[in-house]
Design an enzyme around this catalytic site. Sequence first.
Site, mmCIF file in Angstrom:
data_model
loop_
_atom_site.group_PDB
_atom_site.id
_atom_site.type_symbol
_atom_site.label_atom_id
_atom_site.label_comp_id
_atom_site.label_asym_id
_atom_site.label_seq_id
_atom_site.Cartn_x
_atom_site.Cartn_y
_atom_site.Cartn_z
ATOM 1 C CG ASN A 25 95.702 -44.621 -27.770
ATOM 2 O OD1 ASN A 25 96.315 -45.081 -28.715
ATOM 3 N ND2 ASN A 25 94.469 -44.151 -27.878
ATOM 4 C CB SER A 48 89.592 -46.731 -28.557
ATOM 5 O OG SER A 48 89.690 -46.777 -29.967
ATOM 6 C CD GLU A 49 93.035 -43.291 -31.665
ATOM 7 O OE1 GLU A 49 93.127 -43.961 -30.617
ATOM 8 O OE2 GLU A 49 93.840 -43.394 -32.610
ATOM 9 C CG ASN A 50 86.840 -45.333 -31.851
ATOM 10 O OD1 ASN A 50 87.836 -45.639 -31.201
ATOM 11 N ND2 ASN A 50 85.917 -46.206 -32.174
#
Lengths: 222, 221
Positions: A25, A48-50
């Site tokens: 990340n 990606s944290e979304n």
Amino acid sequence: MIDPLSDVAVARRVARDIPDGAYVNLGIGMPILVGDVVGPDKEIVYHSENGILGMGPAPAPGEEDRELINAGKQPVTLLPGGSYFHHTDAFVMMRGGHIDISVLGAFQVSEGGDLANWITDVATMPPAVGGAMDLAVGARRVLVMTTHTTRDGRPKLLPRCTYPLTAAGVVDRVYTDLAVLDVGPGGFVVREMAPGLTRAELQSVTAARLTFADDVVELDPH
Amino acid sequence: MIDKRVGSLADAVAGISDGATVLVGGFGDSGVPVELVHALLDQGARDLTVVTNNAGAGESDVAALIRERRVRRIVCSYPRSMGSIWFEELWRAGEIGLELVPQGTLSERMRAAGAGLGGFFTPTGADTLLAEGKEVRTIGGRPHVFEHPLPGDVALVKAHRADRWGNLVYRKAARNYGPTMATAATLTVVQVEEFVELGDLDPETVVTPGIFVDRVVQVAA
């Protein structure tokens, strides 16, 4: 004479420490550059944290899709083998230690590995944290990429952070425009230094006390 | 017969009461149920607590709700996006409350609510300002912060396709908070681009099973 490395040169140095096959990340800001300089010889899966694994580079102009963006809200692409998942799972991956490497920017790092990278002024702007705290506690290895000092020359590597913490005791290694430093039990250990820089010069722009590895290597400025 | 489809956006948001806690999906511009939020604006409920990742930007959706003084309090992780002018203005004036929650904790608190759990301990936020006043317990040698579940009275979610049972599939990264929010609210309202016949969604790829969904409305893509 202090001659700092360019952001891209620091990114290249970080990229060298990312092994083939890693799940990575990249934080918003300077860390994003790392993705541009990792060589094609390595297969890296970007998270990606979304809700994206296997995130690819920016699309060609005109090919942007508002439903395919990165954590910085910029349009991206999905590589073959990539996947989508919901937010909770995105943070299961992060908090649960499934991400190998998190590369984060920093306002300050302490010699104990504390990270401050989310807020400097609580009075005039609403506080915003996003995924910073999760990214800092969850990855197996937390790498910080930052300038060695602030724009006005104040040290960012300190005995203790003065800004509010993002997480305590989490940083493994720091890459600056002057040096590569590990966070060890006795504080910062300098592993690599910019060409022409003396140990005294490096210490003079660092508030924390530095120790130097036996075999300090010269950083590639390109 | 089960048919969760409703014919209009007004029907979709009917009955949302003043003071409700509303979970609003979306991350940045992606996955925001823009039309449902505007329907809520027209519907008139006020004094709302809005739970969402960002605090809106520009003049659309959540930003418009804030501009119209309909939001008493926002629970979010990143209220400082480019163009979050309405939130910033009201925050500075002390006219809107903010509960700042780390992004993974925000999502997991809703998951806990939807899963019927009484909360959880997380290492995220330990030793920071966001742990102040919270119970801390050392687990595996590491401090963990206790976080409460975060249920909604209503969830507004954007998905891609639905059938009349409310089974949902999403599109790309627009999925983000949708599946979690759908589980965490008493009334889950979904806008989709397309209705399909029962049986047309591949059961192997349904992301949100219809049990979590109460109303679905179609909005042109």
